[in-house]
Design a protein around this motif. Structure first.
Motif, PDB file in Angstrom:
ATOM      1  N   UNK A  81      -1.845  -3.391 -16.879  1.00  0.00           N
ATOM      2  CA  UNK A  81      -0.789  -2.473 -17.312  1.00  0.00           C
ATOM      3  C   UNK A  81       0.589  -2.891 -16.797  1.00  0.00           C
ATOM      4  N   UNK A  82       0.637  -3.634 -15.725  1.00  0.00           N
ATOM      5  CA  UNK A  82       1.872  -4.121 -15.090  1.00  0.00           C
ATOM      6  C   UNK A  82       2.788  -2.985 -14.632  1.00  0.00           C
ATOM      7  N   UNK A  83       2.210  -1.818 -14.410  1.00  0.00           N
ATOM      8  CA  UNK A  83       2.983  -0.687 -13.917  1.00  0.00           C
ATOM      9  C   UNK A  83       3.230  -0.880 -12.422  1.00  0.00           C
ATOM     10  N   UNK A  84       4.422  -0.573 -11.967  1.00  0.00           N
ATOM     11  CA  UNK A  84       4.759  -0.812 -10.562  1.00  0.00           C
ATOM     12  C   UNK A  84       3.991   0.081  -9.606  1.00  0.00           C
ATOM     13  N   UNK A  85       3.370   1.150 -10.097  1.00  0.00           N
ATOM     14  CA  UNK A  85       2.588   2.050  -9.266  1.00  0.00           C
ATOM     15  C   UNK A  85       1.112   1.677  -9.216  1.00  0.00           C
ATOM     16  N   UNK A  86       0.685   0.769 -10.052  1.00  0.00           N
ATOM     17  CA  UNK A  86      -0.727   0.416 -10.166  1.00  0.00           C
ATOM     18  C   UNK A  86      -1.185  -0.436  -8.993  1.00  0.00           C
ATOM     19  N   UNK A  87      -2.218   0.000  -8.260  1.00  0.00           N
ATOM     20  CA  UNK A  87      -2.683  -0.778  -7.116  1.00  0.00           C
ATOM     21  C   UNK A  87      -3.332  -2.102  -7.514  1.00  0.00           C
ATOM     22  N   UNK A  88      -3.885  -2.182  -8.716  1.00  0.00           N
ATOM     23  CA  UNK A  88      -4.503  -3.427  -9.173  1.00  0.00           C
ATOM     24  C   UNK A  88      -3.424  -4.460  -9.502  1.00  0.00           C
ATOM     25  N   UNK A  89      -2.425  -4.042 -10.263  1.00  0.00           N
ATOM     26  CA  UNK A  89      -1.380  -4.965 -10.707  1.00  0.00           C
ATOM     27  C   UNK A  89      -0.430  -5.373  -9.587  1.00  0.00           C
ATOM     28  N   UNK A  90      -0.139  -4.470  -8.708  1.00  0.00           N
ATOM     29  CA  UNK A  90       0.858  -4.737  -7.678  1.00  0.00           C
ATOM     30  C   UNK A  90       0.253  -5.011  -6.307  1.00  0.00           C
ATOM     31  N   UNK A  91      -1.066  -5.140  -6.232  1.00  0.00           N
ATOM     32  CA  UNK A  91      -1.730  -5.373  -4.950  1.00  0.00           C
ATOM     33  C   UNK A  91      -1.274  -6.645  -4.257  1.00  0.00           C
ATOM     34  N   UNK A  92      -1.198  -7.752  -4.987  1.00  0.00           N
ATOM     35  CA  UNK A  92      -0.785  -9.028  -4.386  1.00  0.00           C
ATOM     36  C   UNK A  92       0.677  -8.980  -3.953  1.00  0.00           C
ATOM     37  N   UNK A  93       1.522  -8.372  -4.773  1.00  0.00           N
ATOM     38  CA  UNK A  93       2.941  -8.253  -4.422  1.00  0.00           C
ATOM     39  C   UNK A  93       3.111  -7.391  -3.177  1.00  0.00           C
ATOM     40  N   UNK A  94       2.329  -6.325  -3.080  1.00  0.00           N
ATOM     41  CA  UNK A  94       2.398  -5.451  -1.911  1.00  0.00           C
ATOM     42  C   UNK A  94       1.960  -6.195  -0.649  1.00  0.00           C
ATOM     43  N   UNK A  95       0.884  -6.956  -0.755  1.00  0.00           N
ATOM     44  CA  UNK A  95       0.400  -7.735   0.389  1.00  0.00           C
ATOM     45  C   UNK A  95       1.458  -8.725   0.862  1.00  0.00           C
ATOM     46  N   UNK A  96       2.094  -9.416  -0.074  1.00  0.00           N
ATOM     47  CA  UNK A  96       3.142 -10.377   0.285  1.00  0.00           C
ATOM     48  C   UNK A  96       4.312  -9.665   0.961  1.00  0.00           C
ATOM     49  N   UNK A  97       4.681  -8.508   0.452  1.00  0.00           N
ATOM     50  CA  UNK A  97       5.778  -7.742   1.031  1.00  0.00           C
ATOM     51  C   UNK A  97       5.438  -7.315   2.456  1.00  0.00           C
ATOM     52  N   UNK A  98       4.229  -6.822   2.659  1.00  0.00           N
ATOM     53  CA  UNK A  98       3.805  -6.386   3.996  1.00  0.00           C
ATOM     54  C   UNK A  98       3.785  -7.567   4.955  1.00  0.00           C
ATOM     55  N   UNK A  99       3.261  -8.706   4.516  1.00  0.00           N
ATOM     56  CA  UNK A  99       3.255  -9.905   5.381  1.00  0.00           C
ATOM     57  C   UNK A  99       4.672 -10.307   5.766  1.00  0.00           C
ATOM     58  N   UNK A 100       5.593 -10.211   4.821  1.00  0.00           N
ATOM     59  CA  UNK A 100       6.986 -10.549   5.102  1.00  0.00           C
ATOM     60  C   UNK A 100       7.607  -9.607   6.134  1.00  0.00           C
ATOM     61  N   UNK A 101       7.313  -8.310   5.999  1.00  0.00           N
ATOM     62  CA  UNK A 101       7.849  -7.333   6.972  1.00  0.00           C
ATOM     63  C   UNK A 101       7.231  -7.549   8.351  1.00  0.00           C
ATOM     64  N   UNK A 102       5.937  -7.889   8.392  1.00  0.00           N
ATOM     65  CA  UNK A 102       5.293  -8.151   9.690  1.00  0.00           C
ATOM     66  C   UNK A 102       5.896  -9.399  10.342  1.00  0.00           C
ATOM     67  N   UNK A 103       6.194 -10.403   9.532  1.00  0.00           N
ATOM     68  CA  UNK A 103       6.806 -11.617  10.078  1.00  0.00           C
ATOM     69  C   UNK A 103       8.185 -11.324  10.649  1.00  0.00           C
ATOM     70  N   UNK A 104       8.907 -10.404  10.020  1.00  0.00           N
ATOM     71  CA  UNK A 104      10.229 -10.029  10.540  1.00  0.00           C
ATOM     72  C   UNK A 104      10.105  -9.309  11.870  1.00  0.00           C
ATOM     73  N   UNK A 105       9.068  -8.497  12.017  1.00  0.00           N
ATOM     74  CA  UNK A 105       8.887  -7.740  13.251  1.00  0.00           C
ATOM     75  C   UNK A 105       8.372  -8.605  14.393  1.00  0.00           C
ATOM     76  N   UNK A 106       7.483  -9.520  14.082  1.00  0.00           N
ATOM     77  CA  UNK A 106       6.874 -10.343  15.129  1.00  0.00           C
ATOM     78  C   UNK A 106       7.625 -11.596  15.257  1.00  0.00           C
TER      79      UNK A 106
END
Length: 95
Positions: free
Chosen positions: A70-95
């Motif tokens: 569906x490519x909806x920005x709220x969809x956990x299936x479609x945006x799961x990889x993008x969310x993971x990359x975003x979280x990894x980036x924020x963790x790298x900024x903190x650590x």
């Protein structure tokens, strides 16, 4: 891709957000039109309702269907990889 194919099997979650939303559809009567569009997109994601294409495994030759997302920005299936990359980036900024 099952059977003789050597590619690793995908681990499917026990319950998906789409399944929960489908089961709770009668309880969601107070949603706004925008919220309904999100629910409809998520429940149709990667199903035959959005269409798909036939593919053939390059290793074993087995045919399988890949359904469109569906490519909806709220969809956990479609945006799961993008969310993971975003979280990894924020963790790298903190650590």
């Amino acid at each position: 891709m099952a059977g003789s194919c050597q590619s690793p099997p995908r681990k499917k979650p026990a319950v998906t957000v789409a399944e929960i939303l489908r089961d709770a559809a009668t309880l969601l009567s107070g949603l706004s039109p925008d919220q309904w569009r999100v629910v409809r997109a998520i429940t149709r994601c990667r199903t035959r309702l959005l269409g798909g294409r036939m593919m053939r495994c390059g290793t074993c030759g087995e045919k399988f269907t890949l359904y469109n997302s569906c490519r909806n920005r709220h969809c956990p299936v479609c945006q799961g990889a993008a969310r993971e990359a975003w979280v990894r980036g924020r963790l790298a900024e903190l650590l």
